[in-house]
Design a protein around this motif. Structure first.
Motif: not given
Length: 220
Positions: A38-47, A100-110
């Motif tokens: 979800d972090t990746l998707v919310d940060g702009g990664v779709r695949d 996967a072990a960094r679950p709470l990474t915020p999307p703005d970091l992505v």
């Protein structure tokens, strides 16, 4: 820019004391790997491609969205990322590798990593300053020297790369090599690695105490 995310999720979870792969351990009622995707998707990664233990493919397929691609990971993190990278199509301009072990990474970091790649960086990692005094100890555990912490940084994920740069670096890397992260892989191939500001929320879940702290941060 078409970016593909790779999530390394093939770890055993032994240090976490879990009875399942670490990426399937629940946090706030959801598997760690779900938070990472979800972090990746919310940060702009779709695949997104997730490297999972081969024997646990069905368990991961149950908790992840159907459009997430699963590949069998290897015995090491480097082997798992290599396997996932092989599944990344040539249409991708950039690849972000996340734990996967960094679950709470915020999307703005992505987003910061993506912006750095769009601006021309071939490799970029998020980093944080080292705040504790850091020392070197000898074989007897005696302090031998103090390291200047002003030049030290803690490296996090997601780490971003121009796809061709990461593919070439892994092609150059010996099959049995095991490096601690993907920035080390591209640096070994002579590719400079830029940095962006990291985030304390992107802390890694390794031992039970880490998971307990993460639970306290989950908004219910």
């Amino acid at each position: 820019m078409h970016a593909v995310g790779i999530v390394a999720a093939a770890g055993s979870g032994l240090r976490l004391g879990a009875d399942r792969p670490k990426a399937l351990v629940p946090l706030g009622g959801r598997a760690l790997v779900c938070w990472a995707v979800d972090t990746l998707v919310d940060g702009g990664v779709r695949d997104v491609v997730v490297a999972v233990p081969a024997a646990e493919h069905a368990a991961f397929a149950t908790v992840l969205p159907m459009d997430v691609r699963l590949v069998a990971g290897g015995a090491t993190r480097t082997a798992s990322v290599r396997a996932a990278l092989a599944a990344v199509g040539r249409r991708a301009d950039a690849v972000l590798v996340h734990d996967a072990a960094r679950p709470l990474t915020p999307p703005d970091l992505v987003t910061r990593v993506l912006d750095a790649l769009a601006a021309g960086a071939r490799a970029v990692v998020p980093v944080l300053s080292v705040v504790d005094t850091t020392v070197v100890v000898d074989d007897d555990g005696v302090v031998a020297d103090t390291v200047d912490r002003a030049v030290l940084r803690r490296v996090q994920t997601p780490q971003g790369f121009a796809r061709e740069a990461l593919v070439d670096a892994y092609a150059w890397l010996p099959p049995d090599a095991e490096l601690t992260d993907d920035a080390a892989v591209v640096r070994a191939a002579g590719i400079p690695v830029a940095t962006v500001a990291g985030d304390e929320r992107a802390a890694k879940v390794t031992v039970p105490h880490d998971l307990a702290l993460a639970e306290l941060q989950v908004v219910r």
